[in-house]
Enzyme design. Structure first.
Site, PDB file in Angstrom:
ATOM      1  N   ARG A 158      26.402 -25.768  18.689  1.00  0.00           N
ATOM      2  CA  ARG A 158      24.513 -27.036  17.945  1.00  0.00           C
ATOM      3  C   ARG A 158      23.478 -26.073  19.387  1.00  0.00           C
ATOM      4  O   ARG A 158      22.388 -25.908  18.643  1.00  0.00           O
ATOM      5  CB  ARG A 158      24.011 -27.938  17.750  1.00  0.00           C
ATOM      6  CG  ARG A 158      22.769 -27.768  16.720  1.00  0.00           C
ATOM      7  CD  ARG A 158      22.600 -29.775  16.621  1.00  0.00           C
ATOM      8  NE  ARG A 158      24.259 -30.781  17.477  1.00  0.00           N
ATOM      9  CZ  ARG A 158      22.949 -31.269  18.590  1.00  0.00           C
ATOM     10  NH1 ARG A 158      21.815 -30.966  19.028  1.00  0.00           N
ATOM     11  NH2 ARG A 158      23.843 -32.411  19.126  1.00  0.00           N
TER      12      ARG A 158
ATOM     13  N   TYR B  69       6.416 -18.831  -0.567  1.00  0.00           N
ATOM     14  CA  TYR B  69       7.954 -18.718  -1.338  1.00  0.00           C
ATOM     15  C   TYR B  69       7.500 -20.490  -1.845  1.00  0.00           C
ATOM     16  O   TYR B  69       7.435 -21.198  -0.874  1.00  0.00           O
ATOM     17  CB  TYR B  69       8.712 -18.689  -0.238  1.00  0.00           C
ATOM     18  CG  TYR B  69      10.195 -19.052  -0.519  1.00  0.00           C
ATOM     19  CD1 TYR B  69      10.907 -18.338  -1.498  1.00  0.00           C
ATOM     20  CD2 TYR B  69      11.242 -20.212   0.172  1.00  0.00           C
ATOM     21  CE1 TYR B  69      11.985 -18.424  -2.018  1.00  0.00           C
ATOM     22  CE2 TYR B  69      11.593 -19.960  -0.382  1.00  0.00           C
ATOM     23  CZ  TYR B  69      12.822 -19.305  -1.201  1.00  0.00           C
ATOM     24  OH  TYR B  69      13.981 -20.159  -1.469  1.00  0.00           O
TER      25      TYR B  69
ATOM     26  N   LYS C 115      18.124 -12.531   3.546  1.00  0.00           N
ATOM     27  CA  LYS C 115      17.310 -11.283   2.466  1.00  0.00           C
ATOM     28  C   LYS C 115      17.722  -9.751   3.316  1.00  0.00           C
ATOM     29  O   LYS C 115      19.099  -9.617   3.529  1.00  0.00           O
ATOM     30  CB  LYS C 115      15.777 -11.634   1.822  1.00  0.00           C
ATOM     31  CG  LYS C 115      15.085 -12.928   1.285  1.00  0.00           C
ATOM     32  CD  LYS C 115      16.185 -13.332   1.034  1.00  0.00           C
ATOM     33  CE  LYS C 115      15.840 -15.125   0.577  1.00  0.00           C
ATOM     34  NZ  LYS C 115      14.954 -15.237   0.615  1.00  0.00           N
TER      35      LYS C 115
HETATM   36  C1  LIG Z   1      14.506 -16.414   0.621  1.00  0.00           C
HETATM   37  C2  LIG Z   1      12.919 -16.997   1.334  1.00  0.00           C
HETATM   38  C3  LIG Z   1      12.958 -18.341   1.827  1.00  0.00           C
HETATM   39  C4  LIG Z   1      13.911 -19.125   2.496  1.00  0.00           C
HETATM   40  O1  LIG Z   1      15.406 -18.429   3.110  1.00  0.00           O
HETATM   41  P1  LIG Z   1      16.622 -18.920   2.727  1.00  0.00           P
HETATM   42  O2  LIG Z   1      17.612 -18.261   3.177  1.00  0.00           O
HETATM   43  O3  LIG Z   1      17.015 -19.171   1.107  1.00  0.00           O
HETATM   44  O4  LIG Z   1      16.598 -20.477   3.349  1.00  0.00           O
HETATM   45  C5  LIG Z   1      11.616 -17.953   2.521  1.00  0.00           C
HETATM   46  N1  LIG Z   1      10.952 -16.889   2.625  1.00  0.00           N
HETATM   47  C6  LIG Z   1      10.764 -16.225   2.236  1.00  0.00           C
HETATM   48  C7  LIG Z   1       9.789 -15.071   1.272  1.00  0.00           C
HETATM   49  C8  LIG Z   1      12.284 -16.349   1.598  1.00  0.00           C
HETATM   50  O5  LIG Z   1      12.350 -15.111   1.057  1.00  0.00           O
END
Ligand SMILES: *Cc1c(COP(=O)(O)O)cnc(C)c1O
Length: 393
Positions: free
Chosen positions: A58, A111, A208
């Site tokens: 952690r 988001y 992403k």
């Molecule tokens: C997907 C996303 C998040 C959150 O991320 P997770 O990995 O789904 O927790 C935050 N900001 C943006 C712009 C995103 O596209």
């Protein structure tokens, strides 16, 4: 040769400075929760910070460290902190940098869950927030109050694909003593490194573009200074939202091809945007690479490319958009973005369904808005797919 001087594409492959004693070319997965100390004194030194030895996953782990070093270097920051998810990064940033009575100015097209976390939960602890169109510097200025601590930018914004002037924001933040925090998920470090424009903290949902293969959920925070890095790391440890070594291994693998994936995806996106712009069934389209985009010139100036995210409205509104989404065969009807596969979704009823109707309207998230996240398939197939689905509208 100093690896610090390598070009971006080479850093993706050789970043992190990892050298395996057994000669393994790939970074091993150190799937161990805890680490042995040589002696009791060495254990004590690890805990008081005199030794850099590993203690417990952690707090830090050799596999995760390679990812953190690589991304910190790509984003030109002092250090990086990998987290369990992008929202783990958002909550760590909020928790580490805001206290009771503080105020944050944020983008109105942020988001959805980042806004929800602030409005539904941090509000319970006395943190105030204001949401404005950050592509308009004047409206940011008007929103800044005595207790404002953070200017929070997401760019290009989700799902309205508006561009915020980072340099102007950084100047404004400096004037008012605010920290500039940038969610750089939509650009990836390949297209933009906000620290170069004066940001203090940058973070990503690595789910992403950074990982890019729709097989990992994860996040990473990059801090410009050592002081911010320490603050953020200790908060991540306290909240326990660390990344897992196996997750880190997959992200390291995905990251290696970031340049070529984003390059291909944005080439596809440009062609698709031009195709859709001329299509008689398309009401409007927003893509930073089109001259019709209100911040086309700014995007050209501050980004190394226009990215792979397109939003558009189909003539006939929501119902027409639904027919399109139900009939695509190559693009996949799913939320998320930045992967090798093209995804299509409806923000008003999906990613942004928790945002109130009034706020959606203010942020430009109209009912007919369709979000198209372009992947790396052959562009002819993607266009043929849209063509056949639009024919059914
Ligand atoms: C997907 C996303 C998040 C959150 O991320 P997770 O990995 O789904 O927790 C935050 N900001 C943006 C712009 C995103 O596209």
């Amino acid at each position: 040769m100093d690896k610090k001087d390598l070009k971006f594409d080479s850093k993706l492959i050789h970043g992190g400075g990892y050298k395996n004693k057994l000669g393994a070319v790939n970074v091993p997965i150190y799937q161990s929760s805890t680490f042995e100390f040589e002696t009791a004194d060495e254990g004590a030194r690890c805990f008081n910070g005199e030794s850099e030895g590993y203690i417990y996953t952690r707090l830090g782990n050799p596999t995760i460290k390679v990812l953190e070093r690589t991304v910190a270097d790509l984003e030109k920051g002092f250090g990086a902190i990998a987290t369990s998810s992008g929202m783990g990064a958002v909550s760590t940033v909020y928790m580490a940098l805001l206290s009771k009575g503080d105020h944050i100015v944020s983008s109105d097209a942020v988001y959805g869950p980042s806004r929800g976390l602030m409005e539904d939960h941090f509000s319970r602890f006395g943190v105030e927030s204001t949401y404005v169109d950050t592509s308009d510097i004047e409206s940011i200025k008007k929103a800044i109050k005595k207790n404002t601590k953070i200017l929070y930018i997401e760019k290009p914004s989700n799902p309205t694909i508006s561009i915020t002037d980072l340099k102007a924001c950084s100047e404004l933040a400096k004037q008012h003593g605010l920290l500039l925090v940038v969610d750089n998920t939509f650009s990836s470090p390949y297209l933009q490194r906000p620290i170069e424009f004066g940001a203090d903290v940058v973070f990503h949902s690595v789910t992403k573009f950074i990982n890019g293969h729709a097989d990992v959920v994860g996040g990473i925070i990059i801090a410009k200074t050592e002081a911010l890095y320490k603050k953020l790391r200790s908060m991540m440890i306290a909240m326990g939202c660390n990344m897992d070594p196996h997750q880190a291994y997959l992200v390291i693998r995905g990251l290696k091809t970031l340049s070529i994936r984003v390059e291909r995806a944005q080439q596809n996106a440009e062609k698709i945007a031009h195709y859709l712009e001329k299509h008689p069934k398309i009401e409007w389209i927003k893509y930073p690479g089109l001259k019709s985009h209100p911040q086309h010139e700014l995007a050209k100036k501050q980004m190394d490319g226009f990215g792979a995210m397109i939003s558009f409205g189909v003539k006939g509104g929501l119902n027409a958009g639904k027919i399109l989404m139900d009939n695509v065969q190559v693009a996949i009807l799913a939320v998320s973005l930045g992967g090798v596969e093209t995804l299509i979704e409806h923000p008003a009823s999906m990613t942004h369904s928790k945002v109130s109707a009034e706020e959606k309207k203010k942020a430009g998230i109209s009912d007919e808005l369709v979000r198209y996240a372009v992947g790396i398939e052959h562009v002819d197939d993607l266009i043929a797919d849209l063509e056949q689905a639009l024919a059914k509208v």
